[in-house]
Design a protein around this motif. Structure first.
Motif, PDB file in Angstrom:
ATOM      1  N   ASP A  12       0.808  -1.218   0.000  1.00 34.93           N
ATOM      2  CA  ASP A  12       0.000   0.000   0.000  1.00 34.93           C
ATOM      3  C   ASP A  12       0.839   1.267   0.000  1.00 34.93           C
ATOM      4  O   ASP A  12       0.310   2.365  -0.220  1.00 34.93           O
ATOM      5  N   LEU A  13       2.130   1.132   0.227  1.00 43.72           N
ATOM      6  CA  LEU A  13       3.016   2.287   0.054  1.00 43.72           C
ATOM      7  C   LEU A  13       2.827   2.906  -1.330  1.00 43.72           C
ATOM      8  O   LEU A  13       2.931   4.125  -1.503  1.00 43.72           O
ATOM      9  N   THR A  14       2.562   2.066  -2.324  1.00 45.73           N
ATOM     10  CA  THR A  14       2.438   2.551  -3.702  1.00 45.73           C
ATOM     11  C   THR A  14       1.109   3.246  -3.948  1.00 45.73           C
ATOM     12  O   THR A  14       0.912   3.826  -5.023  1.00 45.73           O
ATOM     13  N   GLN A  15       0.195   3.198  -2.986  1.00 42.85           N
ATOM     14  CA  GLN A  15      -1.123   3.799  -3.156  1.00 42.85           C
ATOM     15  C   GLN A  15      -1.230   5.184  -2.515  1.00 42.85           C
ATOM     16  O   GLN A  15      -2.251   5.861  -2.681  1.00 42.85           O
ATOM     17  N   ILE A  16      -0.203   5.607  -1.806  1.00 41.82           N
ATOM     18  CA  ILE A  16      -0.299   6.821  -0.995  1.00 41.82           C
ATOM     19  C   ILE A  16       0.304   8.017  -1.719  1.00 41.82           C
ATOM     20  O   ILE A  16       1.459   7.981  -2.161  1.00 41.82           O
ATOM     21  N   GLU A  17      -0.476   9.076  -1.860  1.00 39.13           N
ATOM     22  CA  GLU A  17       0.019  10.360  -2.344  1.00 39.13           C
ATOM     23  C   GLU A  17       0.497  11.176  -1.154  1.00 39.13           C
ATOM     24  O   GLU A  17      -0.171  11.222  -0.116  1.00 39.13           O
ATOM     25  N   THR A 396      -8.285  20.043   0.454  1.00 38.65           N
ATOM     26  CA  THR A 396      -8.052  18.867  -0.378  1.00 38.65           C
ATOM     27  C   THR A 396      -8.638  17.626   0.271  1.00 38.65           C
ATOM     28  O   THR A 396      -8.944  17.618   1.471  1.00 38.65           O
ATOM     29  N   ASN A 397      -8.737  16.582  -0.520  1.00 46.36           N
ATOM     30  CA  ASN A 397      -9.220  15.294  -0.023  1.00 46.36           C
ATOM     31  C   ASN A 397      -8.292  14.201  -0.546  1.00 46.36           C
ATOM     32  O   ASN A 397      -8.699  13.276  -1.245  1.00 46.36           O
ATOM     33  N   ALA A 398      -7.007  14.330  -0.181  1.00 42.50           N
ATOM     34  CA  ALA A 398      -5.983  13.418  -0.681  1.00 42.50           C
ATOM     35  C   ALA A 398      -6.237  11.991  -0.203  1.00 42.50           C
ATOM     36  O   ALA A 398      -6.726  11.770   0.907  1.00 42.50           O
ATOM     37  N   ASN A 399      -5.902  11.028  -1.040  1.00 43.83           N
ATOM     38  CA  ASN A 399      -5.963   9.601  -0.687  1.00 43.83           C
ATOM     39  C   ASN A 399      -7.355   9.139  -0.276  1.00 43.83           C
ATOM     40  O   ASN A 399      -7.515   8.189   0.496  1.00 43.83           O
ATOM     41  N   ALA A 400      -8.391   9.806  -0.793  1.00 41.81           N
ATOM     42  CA  ALA A 400      -9.765   9.517  -0.368  1.00 41.81           C
ATOM     43  C   ALA A 400     -10.150   8.065  -0.641  1.00 41.81           C
ATOM     44  O   ALA A 400     -10.683   7.377   0.244  1.00 41.81           O
ATOM     45  N   GLU A 401      -9.907   7.580  -1.856  1.00 46.81           N
ATOM     46  CA  GLU A 401     -10.286   6.207  -2.202  1.00 46.81           C
ATOM     47  C   GLU A 401      -9.510   5.201  -1.361  1.00 46.81           C
ATOM     48  O   GLU A 401     -10.061   4.203  -0.880  1.00 46.81           O
ATOM     49  N   PHE A 402      -8.223   5.456  -1.191  1.00 46.71           N
ATOM     50  CA  PHE A 402      -7.374   4.567  -0.383  1.00 46.71           C
ATOM     51  C   PHE A 402      -7.889   4.488   1.046  1.00 46.71           C
ATOM     52  O   PHE A 402      -8.005   3.396   1.627  1.00 46.71           O
ATOM     53  N   LEU A 403      -8.224   5.625   1.641  1.00 47.83           N
ATOM     54  CA  LEU A 403      -8.660   5.653   3.034  1.00 47.83           C
ATOM     55  C   LEU A 403     -10.042   5.030   3.211  1.00 47.83           C
ATOM     56  O   LEU A 403     -10.364   4.523   4.296  1.00 47.83           O
ATOM     57  N   GLN A 404     -10.855   5.047   2.179  1.00 45.88           N
ATOM     58  CA  GLN A 404     -12.159   4.377   2.239  1.00 45.88           C
ATOM     59  C   GLN A 404     -12.019   2.861   2.149  1.00 45.88           C
ATOM     60  O   GLN A 404     -12.886   2.112   2.586  1.00 45.88           O
ATOM     61  N   GLU A 405     -10.886   2.424   1.620  1.00 49.02           N
ATOM     62  CA  GLU A 405     -10.687   0.999   1.345  1.00 49.02           C
ATOM     63  C   GLU A 405     -10.004   0.263   2.483  1.00 49.02           C
ATOM     64  O   GLU A 405     -10.277  -0.921   2.721  1.00 49.02           O
ATOM     65  N   VAL A 406      -9.071   0.951   3.215  1.00 50.27           N
ATOM     66  CA  VAL A 406      -8.265   0.250   4.214  1.00 50.27           C
ATOM     67  C   VAL A 406      -8.702   0.605   5.628  1.00 50.27           C
ATOM     68  O   VAL A 406      -9.181   1.711   5.904  1.00 50.27           O
ATOM     69  N   ALA A 407      -8.525  -0.343   6.539  1.00 55.70           N
ATOM     70  CA  ALA A 407      -8.813  -0.125   7.957  1.00 55.70           C
ATOM     71  C   ALA A 407      -7.544   0.343   8.651  1.00 55.70           C
ATOM     72  O   ALA A 407      -6.471  -0.236   8.473  1.00 55.70           O
ATOM     73  N   LEU A 408      -7.658   1.402   9.437  1.00 53.11           N
ATOM     74  CA  LEU A 408      -6.519   1.956  10.156  1.00 53.11           C
ATOM     75  C   LEU A 408      -6.846   2.033  11.646  1.00 53.11           C
ATOM     76  O   LEU A 408      -8.013   2.121  12.044  1.00 53.11           O
ATOM     77  N   SER A 409      -5.808   2.006  12.461  1.00 52.25           N
ATOM     78  CA  SER A 409      -5.972   2.010  13.910  1.00 52.25           C
ATOM     79  C   SER A 409      -5.707   3.408  14.468  1.00 52.25           C
ATOM     80  O   SER A 409      -4.713   4.043  14.116  1.00 52.25           O
ATOM     81  N   GLU A 410      -6.600   3.882  15.328  1.00 50.19           N
ATOM     82  CA  GLU A 410      -6.438   5.188  15.975  1.00 50.19           C
ATOM     83  C   GLU A 410      -5.615   4.993  17.248  1.00 50.19           C
ATOM     84  O   GLU A 410      -5.951   4.171  18.096  1.00 50.19           O
ATOM     85  N   PRO A 411      -4.515   5.734  17.408  1.00 50.48           N
ATOM     86  CA  PRO A 411      -3.669   5.515  18.589  1.00 50.48           C
ATOM     87  C   PRO A 411      -4.310   6.035  19.872  1.00 50.48           C
ATOM     88  O   PRO A 411      -5.072   7.004  19.870  1.00 50.48           O
ATOM     89  N   GLU A 412      -3.990   5.368  20.969  1.00 50.67           N
ATOM     90  CA  GLU A 412      -4.413   5.791  22.295  1.00 50.67           C
ATOM     91  C   GLU A 412      -3.192   6.320  23.031  1.00 50.67           C
ATOM     92  O   GLU A 412      -2.171   5.638  23.141  1.00 50.67           O
ATOM     93  N   THR A 413      -3.271   7.563  23.514  1.00 48.56           N
ATOM     94  CA  THR A 413      -2.137   8.181  24.187  1.00 48.56           C
ATOM     95  C   THR A 413      -1.987   7.673  25.616  1.00 48.56           C
ATOM     96  O   THR A 413      -2.981   7.528  26.345  1.00 48.56           O
ATOM     97  N   ILE A 414      -0.751   7.383  26.002  1.00 55.00           N
ATOM     98  CA  ILE A 414      -0.473   6.989  27.386  1.00 55.00           C
ATOM     99  C   ILE A 414       0.628   7.892  27.940  1.00 55.00           C
ATOM    100  O   ILE A 414       1.400   8.494  27.191  1.00 55.00           O
ATOM    101  N   THR A 415       0.694   8.000  29.260  1.00 52.87           N
ATOM    102  CA  THR A 415       1.750   8.737  29.939  1.00 52.87           C
ATOM    103  C   THR A 415       2.297   7.863  31.059  1.00 52.87           C
ATOM    104  O   THR A 415       1.542   7.357  31.888  1.00 52.87           O
TER     105      THR A 415
END
Length: 667
Positions: A12-17, A396-415
């Motif tokens: 997916d590196l090749t899919q990212i603008e 802008t709406n960069a990488n819109a199709e890519f982001l609709q297609e792949v699942a990504l994880s939202e980070p949780e902040t810790i201290t």
């Protein structure tokens, strides 16, 4: 994970603008920028785009296959755009009319021309070029492909004569006799004027509003080969006389004239904490010659210190003058995020925009009194936004199709509170398809530097590991930027000490507070300083069941003499040079503790890495193999220290496959 989305892959590196370098048009109603992507031939390609601020989408400006177009700069009247392009073979300058039509090539310099900038009257373009001592700028001719091939073949047969301490640099190889000079191009006469001529590298900074002064930075010390200073100078365009603006005790950059030309702003420091010194914001008054520090009220590194693996292309980080000349704008790095700040000339600091994300660049327009901000988040590689009157609007709406297609994880902040009271910030990524009733393997990621920062930006490698089913922890142990001067210098002379403790306490915190982590399946990886720390960890604990060390340091004794920075870095960071206390350097070396390593270790290294040369990986591999340890060595031909960030696309993908393979095998 939604049924409509799939896990992220290495490919997916090749899919990212990747967007960079926003530049306002002078009238403030439009801007230009650079988009970098990987094309069908697995080569990097950069194209220019423009967008009116009233339009919903940008318009592509260049269409050159396999070319890198960058550094777009509008003329003061907005009628032309000068830019840098490799379409002819090496970077050259091209000029296009903003109303359309074919671009015209301005330079044919043998070694290329880069970083164009306009004089304030629009009659001159100033740029940089690598020149031999006796080169004539009026007679520069770009070589043909056959000529370049023959020159390369002839050079490969010649010995390299070295007589300089600074004889090589990561990413560019062995240095030759060429030097970076500042060139001026007159659009009316189509003539070139070489403004600098000395045996030094001159970096253009700015030109005064009346065109009488060129501001540049350079190391013009008599013992330049052993000096690390970078001073600011003024060049009088009529007499060619030079005057030194700074005191020869530090490093200054990002300098620019005020709108009236009576002041100069810049970032700089005087190495109070060696390489861990935070830059300050300075203003020089050209009338009184006084220097004023405007950033004394904030304990924060200026500029963008965020680390990521998809950020390509340069962007302005400041300081940038307001139209009235009574304020300066800049990016600051703070607690895992970057934001846009304003300083007045009395030293008052205000936050113009900051959120849990990564502001990687900006452009300011004094007519519209607005900004274009480049912003990345952990789940979005990049977009541009307009900031006006405190309100943010997406452009802008960069990488819109890519982001609709792949699942990504939202980070949780810790201290995590360290043993001596420092607060260590970090982030947890949950695996894709996370189920709190399951147990998951865990990977600790350690950044390089060490004076850099993980944070709220898109990181493909982290997201890939989450997609593979790992819990990912990444932290900013002491030595990281973003937490003040005391924190960033706290690891110096103590590599493998409390920085190691910070990391282990963060792991302990994660195991205690997230019961879905399988404590019997822990992995660790990191690159550069993070590679050193990975090596150190496996030599001091067996709690990790798999490790991947990347572009690492294993032996500080040899690093001193083989790295392009080793001769000063060991003293700056460890407190000693080779001949002063070799025992201390050996005590800091992970190789000393090889007998204690029981963790299966994958060593990943680039063949052309001159920052942490491949002999560092070789020494570790041979020693562990000789000791009958579980170890494997993967060498990447032609790859420099930047393999994971800007290396050849297929090499970057293959590297990720090897990392995932190793962790899958042992975790």
């Amino acid at each position: 994970m939604s049924d409509a989305k799939r896990p992220l892959t290495a490919e997916d590196l090749t899919q990212i603008e990747v967007y960079s370098d926003p530049q306002h048009a002078p009238n403030g109603d439009a801007y230009a920028f650079v988009s970098t992507s990987i094309n069908k031939d697995n080569k990097y390609e950069s194209q220019l785009y423009t967008q009116k601020l009233t339009d919903s989408e940008p318009r592509q400006w260049t269409f050159d296959e396999d070319a890198k177009n960058c550094n777009p700069r509008f003329s003061p009247d907005g009628q032309h755009l000068v830019f840098q392009s490799t379409r002819s073979g090496v970077p050259q300058l091209w000029l296009a009319h903003t109303d359309g039509g074919e671009a015209r090539q301005l330079t044919t310099f043998k070694n290329g021309a880069v970083n164009p900038s306009w004089s304030k009257d629009g009659n001159q373009i100033i740029f940089s070029a690598r020149l031999e001592k006796d080169d004539n700028v009026q007679e520069q001719k770009e070589h043909t492909k056959d000529e370049k091939k023959k020159e390369a073949e002839d050079k490969a047969k010649e010995p390299i004569v070295i007589n300089r301490l600074k004889h090589k640099a990561n990413g560019s190889g062995f240095r030759d006799e060429k030097r970076t000079q500042i060139i001026q191009y007159n659009l009316a006469s189509e003539q070139f004027i070489q403004l600098t001529h000395g045996d030094a590298d001159y970096d253009y900074e700015d030109i005064s509003p009346d065109g009488s002064l060129i501001l540049f930075s350079a190391n013009l010390d008599a013992d330049e080969d052993s000096s690390l200073t970078n001073d600011l100078f003024l060049l009088h365009t009529d007499t060619k006389g030079m005057e030194k603006l700074t005191n020869g005790k530090g490093s200054y950059s990002n300098a620019s004239f005020s709108p009236k030309g009576d002041k100069i702003a810049c970032f700089g420091n005087e190495f109070a904490y060696a390489g861990a010194t935070q830059d300050e914001l300075f203003v020089f008054d050209l009338t009184t010659k006084a220097r004023t520090c405007l950033s004394e009220s904030i304990d924060m590194p200026l500029g963008d210190m965020m680390i990521g693996d998809t950020r390509m292309g340069q962007s302005t980080t400041g300081p940038v003058w307001s139209g009235s000349g009574d304020a300066l704008f800049f990016i600051g790095t703070d607690h895992g995020a970057t934001g846009l700040y304003q300083a007045d000339l009395q030293g008052g600091i205000a936050v113009l925009y900051k959120d849990n994300n990564h502001v990687f660049g900006f452009s300011y327009n004094d007519k519209s009194e607005s900004f274009v901000l480049g912003i990345s988040t952990p789940t979005n590689p990049c977009n541009f936004y307009q900031l006006k009157d405190g309100k943010l609007a997406r452009l802008t709406n960069a990488n819109a199709e890519f982001l609709q297609e792949v699942a990504l994880s939202e980070p949780e902040t810790i201290t995590v509170e360290a043993e001596d009271g420092f607060e260590i910030q970090g982030w947890i990524l949950h695996p894709i398809d996370f189920n709190e009733n399951e147990k998951y393997p865990f990977i600790l990621e350690i950044h390089g530097g060490p004076h850099a920062m993980y944070g709220q930006t898109f990181f493909h490698e982290m997201q890939l590991l989450a997609a593979k089913g790992y819990v990912v922890l990444y932290t900013n142990p002491r030595g990281s930027h973003g937490y003040g001067q005391e924190f960033v210098t706290a690891c110096r002379g103590d590599y493998g000490g409390k920085d190691y403790s910070d990391l282990m306490q963060a792991v302990d915190y994660a195991l205690k507070n997230y019961d879905f982590i399988d404590q019997d399946r822990l992995g660790v990886t990191g690159g550069s300083y993070g590679g050193f720390m990975t090596n150190w960890i496996v030599g001091h604990t067996n709690r990790f069941k798999a490790a991947v060390t990347q572009r690492s340091i294993s032996n500080w004794l040899s690093f001193y003499g083989v790295s392009d920075i080793g001769y000063f870095f060991t003293e700056w960071e460890l407190g000693e040079n080779l001949l002063d206390d070799p025992k201390k350097l050996w005590d800091f070396s992970p190789l000393k503790y090889a007998k204690a390593v029981d963790t299966p270790l994958l060593i990943v290294h680039g063949e052309e890495d001159l920052r942490c040369p491949i002999e560092q990986g070789e020494q570790l591999f041979i020693t562990l193999k000789h000791l009958k340890k579980q170890v494997e060595f993967v060498r990447f031909p032609g790859a420099s220290h930047e393999l994971s960030r800007s290396g050849e696309p297929l090499m970057r993908i293959e590297r990720l496959h090897h990392i995932c393979r190793w962790f899958e095998k042992y975790l």
